[in-house]
Structures are given as C-alpha cells and as structure tokens.
Design an enzyme around this catalytic site. Structure first.
Site, PDB file in Angstrom:
ATOM      1  N   TYR A   4      52.110  10.793 -19.406  1.00 36.70           N
ATOM      2  CA  TYR A   4      50.976  10.498 -20.278  1.00 36.70           C
ATOM      3  C   TYR A   4      51.488   9.634 -21.415  1.00 36.70           C
ATOM      4  O   TYR A   4      52.470   9.984 -22.072  1.00 36.70           O
ATOM      5  CB  TYR A   4      50.404  11.816 -20.813  1.00 36.70           C
ATOM      6  CG  TYR A   4      49.255  11.664 -21.775  1.00 36.70           C
ATOM      7  CD1 TYR A   4      47.979  11.341 -21.309  1.00 36.70           C
ATOM      8  CD2 TYR A   4      49.433  11.856 -23.142  1.00 36.70           C
ATOM      9  CE1 TYR A   4      46.913  11.206 -22.193  1.00 36.70           C
ATOM     10  CE2 TYR A   4      48.378  11.733 -24.031  1.00 36.70           C
ATOM     11  CZ  TYR A   4      47.113  11.407 -23.542  1.00 36.70           C
ATOM     12  OH  TYR A   4      46.069  11.285 -24.423  1.00 36.70           O
ATOM     13  N   ASP A  42      58.868   5.777 -23.447  1.00 34.36           N
ATOM     14  CA  ASP A  42      57.887   6.414 -24.323  1.00 34.36           C
ATOM     15  C   ASP A  42      58.579   7.642 -24.921  1.00 34.36           C
ATOM     16  O   ASP A  42      58.646   8.701 -24.290  1.00 34.36           O
ATOM     17  CB  ASP A  42      56.650   6.803 -23.508  1.00 34.36           C
ATOM     18  CG  ASP A  42      55.656   7.617 -24.327  1.00 34.36           C
ATOM     19  OD1 ASP A  42      56.002   8.029 -25.454  1.00 34.36           O
ATOM     20  OD2 ASP A  42      54.548   7.861 -23.827  1.00 34.36           O
ATOM     21  N   LYS A  48      54.761  11.281 -33.423  1.00 34.36           N
ATOM     22  CA  LYS A  48      55.111  12.666 -33.754  1.00 34.36           C
ATOM     23  C   LYS A  48      56.164  12.770 -34.870  1.00 34.36           C
ATOM     24  O   LYS A  48      55.828  12.564 -36.020  1.00 34.36           O
ATOM     25  CB  LYS A  48      55.509  13.409 -32.484  1.00 34.36           C
ATOM     26  CG  LYS A  48      54.341  13.357 -31.446  1.00 34.36           C
ATOM     27  CD  LYS A  48      54.505  14.324 -30.337  1.00 34.36           C
ATOM     28  CE  LYS A  48      53.493  14.138 -29.228  1.00 34.36           C
ATOM     29  NZ  LYS A  48      52.226  14.803 -29.416  1.00 34.36           N
TER      30      LYS A  48
HETATM   31  N1  HOZ Z   1      48.183  14.877 -26.325  1.00 37.36           N
HETATM   32  C1  HOZ Z   1      48.646  16.132 -26.844  1.00 37.36           C
HETATM   33  C2  HOZ Z   1      49.358  16.912 -25.824  1.00 37.36           C
HETATM   34  N2  HOZ Z   1      50.293  16.219 -25.048  1.00 37.36           N
HETATM   35  C3  HOZ Z   1      47.534  16.965 -27.404  1.00 37.36           C
HETATM   36  C4  HOZ Z   1      47.230  16.583 -28.776  1.00 37.36           C
HETATM   37  C5  HOZ Z   1      46.256  17.517 -29.483  1.00 37.36           C
HETATM   38  O1  HOZ Z   1      45.360  18.041 -28.847  1.00 37.36           O
HETATM   39  O2  HOZ Z   1      46.414  17.697 -30.677  1.00 37.36           O
END
Ligand code: HOZ
Length: 426
Positions: A144, A239, A267
C-alpha cells in the site's frame, strides 16, 4: 471494559462523516463493533472517552516512535505555533529538517516535504516518470502506497480490509500503467520487465511490508530487485513511510543494506504532525520544479509546525540511536511472550517481525506475500483483537496491518500484554 461513550460518539460522527471516520481502517469494520474514541494519550497509553487506559501498539500507525505527547516534540510545536502557523513562504526550519534528514539517510542528497505518505509516493512516481521518460510502474500485490489512483491496484491496508483493493473511481487508463508483481517472487518481476522492455519507470516497494501484516523480504528477492533495476535502467523506489527513521537512522536501506534510487517518507519524519517527503540523489531531484519540469507543490508543504515536530523528533533519534536497538529488543520480547501463550491456544498462527514492526497471522503457512497473508482466519483474528481490547490492549483493528512499537512501552507493559493474551479465548 465499557465503551459506551465511544459508541455514542461514533453514532453522532456517522451522521456527518462518511462511516463516522476520516480513514477507513479506524471504523472497526474488519473486526466488528464500534471504534474507540480517544480523549488523550501519554507515553505508551491511550485514554479513551470512557476513561479506559489502553496499552497502545499502533502509535498513530507509526509516527510516535518515542511514545505519545513526547515532551521535546510537543514543546517544539507549542513554541513554533506562537510565531504563526503557516506562511506559504520559505522558512529556515525547512532547511534544518532537510539537512538533518539527508545526514541520517544513506544515498540521498535532497528532499522535498509534502503533507502525507500518499502525496510523497504519488509525487515520487511522477518524478520517476519525468526522469526516465517512461510511463509504467511495477507495484506488489498487498503493498500500500497511499490512496492515489496509480496505487489502488491490489492495494493492502484499508483497501484490502474493505474489499476494494482495486477501487472504483480508478480509470482503466490509469490502471493499465500499473503492473502487478508478487512480493518475495523475483521471477514475477522479471517476467513483467521482460514483457514491458524499456517501458518501466520505477518499481515501488515497501522494503519491509507493513500493509499486509509485517512481511520481510528474502535477501535474494531484495538484492535481485536492486540488480534488475540497475540492469534495466529502472528506478528502485523504496516506500519507507513506515520504515523510515523507525528501523534505524537510515531506515530499511540501512537495515537491508540496499540502496534505493528514490525514497519516500511519512509518519516518524513528522513526529505526529502531517509530513511526508521524498528524496533522492541531486541528479534525480533536479528534475523537480522549480529546478526542473516535473511539477509538484502545496500550500501547507513544509508547514512550520509540522517541521518543528519533525525536527524535534529526528534530533532525538539522531542523538539517541540506541532507541532503535531498544525497540527491536522490546519487539523480540513481545514476540517471545505472544509465541509462548499462542502455542497453548490450539490455533495455527505465524508471527512476523522486523525491528519494531510485528504482526500475528492465524494461518498454518508462513506469511511471505499477499496470498499467504490473506489466508489468515479472520474469525480468529476478531476474537484475538476484541479479547485484547477487553483486557486493555489496543492492536491494529485489521489483520492486514503491522503493529508499531513505541519506546515508551516498558517491559512491564509487554508482560501485561502477554498476560492479557492468556485470558483471551480464540
Ligand atoms: N493507512 C493506515 C494504515 N496502514 C491507516 C491510517 C489511519 O486510519 O489512521
């Protein structure tokens, strides 16, 4: 534990926000029940709206590597806010954070700040296309890279959790330029490269995958990928939104001993504020506007509050690199504890771990790619998740996500977590 006020707040939120949340995984759809609404957090603990204390294993999905409300980060943001929150003009702190990030990460000369990991990956792919003059990209099933169109092809994380790994709204035109390979399967990549000779701009990968649970690449696979990219003039794009400044100062590049051509961050680099970034050697970054023709921009890019949080966070990590070792040891201790208890539960399981990332999969076979991850028994996962929650432990509410440990977690917290698992019926 009771979650009445969280449930009431969720009911209210659903009236005004689609699904009651601003990011799908938060809604608990994969595990059932209502999501927990957070009131505040400190160190390793979340305190919810019902005044429950939860041991936190997601750390805002990774950013809060030193724990919640870490004082140097919070103080830096407060002090910065007093001087104004956004100017849409250059500020010195952008260069300070850029300089520090470049000094910590191998193989990069310049970095561009954006507001999220999604933006970072989307912009990095545009840069790769602009630099190489080629259109196609290869991504891996279950990886992802945020929710921009090119990546919602067999995507992991929330996309697969909610059954839309290929989202409606992504046009055929866009999808045709994204080729799909299998994680940990170099032959699947070679076949695509061969069939699309000279047309591939970049191969984008989560060097340690964290969106189909935590999956570690084999040495042969990741080295082979680097060699293939070099041979074929394809840019290798790491990534590192999850792994950057988490697996070590130099992220996965350093941990795996592999140089990428472009690296994306998010992050940790924002210390809990919205920051993404992408970086490469000066020769590649020179193609980016205003130096070069590849356009990319943003009103809030390099926002002073976000830069202040990022700078405070990276300064802490740069000055205390022992944190990475400490986190890896705590994660290994958690692994051992979970393993000991799960052995007696009579259900098949796998535990994957790298550095401070770990995930539990309820399946017989090793989890090495999306297919093996998807074989996990979700009914068992639901019992596991809710059982832990009832006993004061907050885990990712989907089997397709990695846990992120934070250094505020003590060994006593981990012991409490393992004790909690003993009480859970699977
Ligand atoms: N994309 C995030 C997990 N891989 C989730 C982000 C969120 O819901 O805060």
């Amino acid at each position: 534990m009771l979650y009445q006020r969280s449930s009431a707040l969720f009911a209210e939120a659903q009236k005004y926000i689609p699904g009651g949340v601003n990011s799908p995984v938060r809604a608990f759809k994969a595990v059932g029940g209502d999501p927990i609404f957070v009131k505040r957090a400190k160190g390793a603990y979340l305190y919810d709206e019902d005044d429950n204390r939860l041991i936190d294993y997601i750390a805002s999905w990774g950013p809060l590597i030193l724990g919640h409300a870490h004082e140097p980060v919070i103080n830096a943001v407060i002090e910065k806010a007093k001087q104004g929150t956004s100017f849409g003009m250059p500020t010195e702190i952008e260069t300070q954070l850029a300089q520090l990030a470049v000094s910590m990460v191998p193989n990069i000369d310049k970095i561009r700040f954006v507001n999220s990991g999604t933006e970072a990956c989307m912009s990095a792919v545009r840069l790769a296309r602009g630099y190489t003059g080629k259109d196609k990209i290869i991504k891996f099933a279950g990886c992802y890279h945020g929710h921009s169109d090119s990546f919602l092809i067999q995507a992991g994380s929330g996309a697969v959790t909610f059954g839309s790994p290929n989202s409606p709204g992504v046009t055929q035109g866009t999808a045709k330029d994204t080729l799909l390979a299998k994680y940990n399967d170099l032959e699947s990549v070679r076949a695509l490269v061969e069939a699309n000779k000279g047309e591939i701009a970049t191969i984008i990968i989560e060097p340690i995958a964290g969106n189909m649970g935590c999956i570690v690449p084999s040495d042969e696979f990741i080295k082979g990928l680097r060699e293939l990219c070099t041979q074929e003039g394809i840019l290798l794009l790491f990534d590192e939104v999850m792994t950057g400044f988490r697996l070590g100062k130099g992220g996965a590049q350093e941990a795996l001993g592999i140089d990428a051509d472009i690296v994306c961050f998010g992050k940790v680099i924002g210390g809990g504020l919205p920051v993404g970034a992408f970086a490469a050697k000066a020769e590649i970054m020179a193609h980016l506007a205003p130096e070069g023709p590849v356009y990319q921009a943003g009103t809030l890019s390099g926002n002073p509050l976000a830069m202040a949080a990022g700078l405070a966070m990276l300064t802490e990590l740069d000055g205390h690199p022992e944190v990475f070792e400490s986190l890896a040891k705590k994660t290994a201790y958690l692994h051992e504890g979970l393993d000991t208890v799960l052995k007696d539960k009579g259900v098949p399981y796998q535990i994957n771990r790298f550095g401070s990332m770990i995930s539990v999969h309820f399946t017989e076979e090793p989890v090495i790619d999306f297919d093996s991850s998807a074989k996990g028994n979700n009914e068992t996962f639901k019992k596991y998740f809710h059982g832990m929650l009832q006993n004061g432990v907050y885990l990712p509410p989907s089997a397709f996500e990695s846990y992120f440990l934070n250094d505020a977690l003590s060994y006593a917290d981990i012991d409490e977590t393992v004790e909690a698992l003993k009480k859970v019926e699977l």
